[in-house]
Design a protein around this motif. Structure first.
Motif, PDB file in Angstrom:
ATOM      1  N   SER A  37       1.231  -0.911   0.094  1.00  0.00           N
ATOM      2  CA  SER A  37       0.014  -0.010   0.124  1.00  0.00           C
ATOM      3  C   SER A  37       0.438   1.807   0.602  1.00  0.00           C
ATOM      4  O   SER A  37       2.065   1.829   0.203  1.00  0.00           O
ATOM      5  CB  SER A  37      -1.201   0.159   1.281  1.00  0.00           C
ATOM      6  N   LYS A  38      -0.258   2.192  -0.245  1.00  0.00           N
ATOM      7  CA  LYS A  38       1.004   3.976  -0.712  1.00  0.00           C
ATOM      8  C   LYS A  38       1.134   3.997   0.757  1.00  0.00           C
ATOM      9  O   LYS A  38       2.750   4.466   0.957  1.00  0.00           O
ATOM     10  CB  LYS A  38       0.209   5.276  -0.453  1.00  0.00           C
ATOM     11  N   ALA A  39       1.054   3.735   1.992  1.00  0.00           N
ATOM     12  CA  ALA A  39       1.758   3.549   3.673  1.00  0.00           C
ATOM     13  C   ALA A  39       2.780   2.517   3.879  1.00  0.00           C
ATOM     14  O   ALA A  39       3.280   3.153   4.870  1.00  0.00           O
ATOM     15  CB  ALA A  39       0.889   2.782   4.816  1.00  0.00           C
ATOM     16  N   GLU A  40       2.954   1.697   3.041  1.00  0.00           N
ATOM     17  CA  GLU A  40       3.744   0.113   2.863  1.00  0.00           C
ATOM     18  C   GLU A  40       5.016   0.795   2.288  1.00  0.00           C
ATOM     19  O   GLU A  40       5.893  -0.076   2.098  1.00  0.00           O
ATOM     20  CB  GLU A  40       3.212  -0.749   2.840  1.00  0.00           C
ATOM     21  N   LYS A  41       4.809   2.232   1.192  1.00  0.00           N
ATOM     22  CA  LYS A  41       5.576   2.131   0.361  1.00  0.00           C
ATOM     23  C   LYS A  41       8.034   2.249   0.849  1.00  0.00           C
ATOM     24  O   LYS A  41       7.499   3.092   1.913  1.00  0.00           O
ATOM     25  CB  LYS A  41       5.477   2.757  -0.814  1.00  0.00           C
ATOM     26  N   ILE A  42       8.519   1.629  -0.036  1.00  0.00           N
ATOM     27  CA  ILE A  42      10.436   2.164   0.923  1.00  0.00           C
ATOM     28  C   ILE A  42      10.230   3.511   0.089  1.00  0.00           C
ATOM     29  O   ILE A  42       9.801   3.635  -0.982  1.00  0.00           O
ATOM     30  CB  ILE A  42      10.694   0.486   0.221  1.00  0.00           C
ATOM     31  N   GLU A  43      10.386   3.932   0.922  1.00  0.00           N
ATOM     32  CA  GLU A  43      11.206   5.376   0.262  1.00  0.00           C
ATOM     33  C   GLU A  43      12.447   5.474   0.698  1.00  0.00           C
ATOM     34  O   GLU A  43      12.945   6.604  -0.401  1.00  0.00           O
ATOM     35  CB  GLU A  43      10.626   6.448   1.798  1.00  0.00           C
ATOM     36  N   ASP A  44      13.522   4.671   1.450  1.00  0.00           N
ATOM     37  CA  ASP A  44      15.128   4.546   0.793  1.00  0.00           C
ATOM     38  C   ASP A  44      15.687   3.561   1.739  1.00  0.00           C
ATOM     39  O   ASP A  44      14.537   2.898   1.875  1.00  0.00           O
ATOM     40  CB  ASP A  44      15.169   6.013   2.037  1.00  0.00           C
ATOM     41  N   SER A  45      16.922   3.464   1.587  1.00  0.00           N
ATOM     42  CA  SER A  45      17.375   1.868   1.951  1.00  0.00           C
ATOM     43  C   SER A  45      18.621   2.321   1.376  1.00  0.00           C
ATOM     44  O   SER A  45      19.287   3.343   1.144  1.00  0.00           O
ATOM     45  CB  SER A  45      16.968   0.543   0.693  1.00  0.00           C
TER      46      SER A  45
ATOM     47  N   SER B  49      15.006   9.505   5.827  1.00  0.00           N
ATOM     48  CA  SER B  49      15.802   9.171   4.904  1.00  0.00           C
ATOM     49  C   SER B  49      16.931   8.264   5.828  1.00  0.00           C
ATOM     50  O   SER B  49      17.112   8.418   6.691  1.00  0.00           O
ATOM     51  CB  SER B  49      16.917  10.104   4.365  1.00  0.00           C
ATOM     52  N   LEU B  50      17.742   7.350   5.203  1.00  0.00           N
ATOM     53  CA  LEU B  50      18.741   6.339   5.574  1.00  0.00           C
ATOM     54  C   LEU B  50      20.272   6.749   5.478  1.00  0.00           C
ATOM     55  O   LEU B  50      20.110   6.981   3.854  1.00  0.00           O
ATOM     56  CB  LEU B  50      18.711   5.047   5.281  1.00  0.00           C
ATOM     57  N   ASP B  51      21.085   6.866   6.158  1.00  0.00           N
ATOM     58  CA  ASP B  51      22.339   7.760   5.458  1.00  0.00           C
ATOM     59  C   ASP B  51      23.454   6.610   6.262  1.00  0.00           C
ATOM     60  O   ASP B  51      22.802   6.012   7.146  1.00  0.00           O
ATOM     61  CB  ASP B  51      23.027   9.064   5.216  1.00  0.00           C
ATOM     62  N   TRP B  52      24.862   6.134   5.484  1.00  0.00           N
ATOM     63  CA  TRP B  52      25.065   6.013   6.491  1.00  0.00           C
ATOM     64  C   TRP B  52      26.627   6.989   7.270  1.00  0.00           C
ATOM     65  O   TRP B  52      26.878   8.192   7.076  1.00  0.00           O
ATOM     66  CB  TRP B  52      26.745   5.082   5.935  1.00  0.00           C
ATOM     67  N   ASP B  53      27.197   6.518   7.993  1.00  0.00           N
ATOM     68  CA  ASP B  53      27.909   7.402   9.324  1.00  0.00           C
ATOM     69  C   ASP B  53      29.408   6.653   9.012  1.00  0.00           C
ATOM     70  O   ASP B  53      30.114   7.894   8.327  1.00  0.00           O
ATOM     71  CB  ASP B  53      27.532   7.139  10.778  1.00  0.00           C
ATOM     72  N   ILE B  54      28.813   5.795   9.450  1.00  0.00           N
ATOM     73  CA  ILE B  54      29.942   4.840   8.679  1.00  0.00           C
ATOM     74  C   ILE B  54      30.241   3.715   8.607  1.00  0.00           C
ATOM     75  O   ILE B  54      29.466   2.893   9.068  1.00  0.00           O
ATOM     76  CB  ILE B  54      30.707   4.566  10.187  1.00  0.00           C
ATOM     77  N   SER B  55      30.881   3.345   7.358  1.00  0.00           N
ATOM     78  CA  SER B  55      29.823   2.839   6.512  1.00  0.00           C
ATOM     79  C   SER B  55      29.972   0.976   6.331  1.00  0.00           C
ATOM     80  O   SER B  55      31.449   0.968   7.399  1.00  0.00           O
ATOM     81  CB  SER B  55      30.737   2.731   5.017  1.00  0.00           C
ATOM     82  N   GLN B  56      29.017   0.380   6.536  1.00  0.00           N
ATOM     83  CA  GLN B  56      28.813  -0.917   7.304  1.00  0.00           C
ATOM     84  C   GLN B  56      29.401  -0.956   8.638  1.00  0.00           C
ATOM     85  O   GLN B  56      29.127  -2.061   8.868  1.00  0.00           O
ATOM     86  CB  GLN B  56      30.136  -1.584   5.821  1.00  0.00           C
ATOM     87  N   GLU B  57      28.613  -0.064   9.212  1.00  0.00           N
ATOM     88  CA  GLU B  57      29.362   0.150  11.008  1.00  0.00           C
ATOM     89  C   GLU B  57      28.168   1.080  11.209  1.00  0.00           C
ATOM     90  O   GLU B  57      27.436   0.025  12.322  1.00  0.00           O
ATOM     91  CB  GLU B  57      30.551   0.516  10.998  1.00  0.00           C
TER      92      GLU B  57
END
Length: 444
Positions: A62-70, A124-132
């Protein structure tokens, strides 16, 4: 040059490149480490095969469950976890209704899910320290006129911070104008540093480690009961989510502060340096490279734009983390790192009036630097080329001409992953298209 690398470079020189696959979509297309995502991450294709193949298709949401970032998480080879399943790559997916999912990168199966909050909208999602360490950033809170006059409701946004392998919560903190100043407009985390931007064109850096140690009231464990500020619930489940357990009550010590004229501040290099334009009109069109320790200007640390084109120049630290700097005007210059900025090599030596630099990409496994430039055509659209260079010497290895026209009025992304070039473009009518190119060795 190592023998193995020489063989790779020789192989690249003797390849021909063909467009093996094209697919359009009415929603945004994303790419990450050999995977192409369509329909808001619902459909995933592998680009590692001769032609992209479907890895999985998720049920419609549904629109509410749409993935917005990854974010794609891949466990470092040096890490050994208690469960073998935890070592496999997974996709962190943020949905519109504030759920954070861990999905198998190969099958799309839900491995874990965390509810973030019923009070704040995360975007939104983002890395602070990549893969950590990664963080989830909320939308900016809109302050009412009454609250603004009364000086209440000073919270600008929230950050939820997690570690991966395994997934654990560090905490949820709020960014308050009362603490960081009324002019604060945005924040980000990078390499353990909280960077706070102000409308006055000023950036201030703070230690995240200091903030967590001083202001975290309690440690949170996903799936366990928590009683904080009179509210009880299970951490990471509906409706409790992740409570604010890092309350910054006073401004932390400022590690670094700098005002700038345009384009913000970049930090990198060995030892640490920063690139910026000083906040004065006389410095417009220049980039200054200074030591972050004491602000000392590096030798030859003022780079002039020197470009008659309407296109602005680009300057940034090299994606290979070597500390070198790439400065692109009509030509691309790669410098050495350190306290002295020395010109290493110029790469694009063709007619500057005929080509416009668009982006640089680094392929770490092959140690190649890819430069994307666009030339005008008679049809009034651009013709894009991807040039592959030896990252050490700057020698041109290969020039790849993209078949499709490049419309500069729309957004584009180009990725280089071993023998594959991927071009994702926005088209008219707000649609998107993905073009996949493969290098094939010429038969003798």
């Amino acid at each position: 040059m190592l023998v193995s690398q020489y063989i790779v470079y020789d192989s690249i020189r003797h390849t021909f490149v063909i467009n093996v696959w094209t697919k359009s979509s009415k929603s945004l297309i994303s790419y990450e480490s050999g995977r192409i995502y369509f329909e808001n991450y619902r459909n995933c294709y592998s680009s590692l095969t001769a032609e992209p193949q479907v890895l999985y298709e998720l049920p419609r949401r549904s629109k509410a469950e749409k993935i917005e970032d990854s974010l794609l998480c891949q466990c470092p080879l040096v890490s050994v976890l208690s469960q073998a399943s935890q070592q496999k790559p997974f996709l962190l997916a943020l949905t519109a209704n504030n759920w954070l999912y861990c999905l198998s990168a190969d099958t799309g199966e839900t491995l874990q899910k965390v509810y973030l909050s019923s009070h704040f909208k995360f975007r939104s999602l983002d890395w602070d320290i990549s893969q950590e360490t990664f963080y989830v950033k909320s939308v900016h809170r809109k302050q009412t006129a009454i609250a603004r006059q009364a000086g209440t409701d000073n919270v600008l946004m929230h950050l939820a911070i997690f570690t991966v392998f395994p997934l654990q919560v560090v905490g949820l903190l709020e960014i308050s104008k009362k603490v960081f100043g009324k002019s604060v407009v945005d924040v980000l985390l990078s390499q353990g540093v909280l960077a706070v931007s102000h409308s006055s064109k000023c950036v201030k850096l703070y230690s995240l480690e200091y903030i967590v140690k001083k202001f975290r009231t309690t440690e949170l464990v996903l799936g366990q009961q928590c009683d904080l500020y009179g509210a009880k619930g299970t951490v990471g489940e509906v409706p409790y989510g992740i409570p604010v357990n890092i309350q910054i009550k006073e401004c932390p010590p400022v590690l670094f502060e700098m005002s700038y004229l345009d384009n913000g501040i970049q930090i990198g290099g060995h030892p640490w340096h920063y690139i910026y334009t000083p906040n004065h009109k006389k410095h417009k069109g220049t980039h200054h490279i200074c030591s972050i320790r004491d602000g000392t200007l590096a030798k030859n640390g003022v780079q002039d734009m020197k470009c008659d084109s309407l296109e602005a120049d680009w300057i940034f630290f090299h994606p290979d983390d070597s500390g070198r700097i790439i400065h692109a005007t009509s030509k691309v210059t790669v410098t050495s790192s350190g306290r002295t900025v020395k010109r290493r090599f110029q790469q694009l030596d063709d007619d500057p009036e005929q080509e416009t630099f668009k982006m640089a990409k680094y392929e770490d496994e092959l140690d190649l630097l890819a430069i994307v430039d666009v030339s005008p055509t008679a049809e009034d659209v651009g013709q894009a080329s991807v040039r592959l260079y030896d990252n050490k010497s700057g020698g041109l290895m290969k020039r790849i001409t993209l078949n499709e026209p490049w419309d500069v009025t729309y957004s584009h992304e180009v990725y280089l992953d071993r023998d594959t070039v991927i071009h994702i473009e926005q088209e008219r009518n707000n649609s998107f298209c993905c073009h996949v190119y493969k290098m094939n060795r010429k038969s003798s």
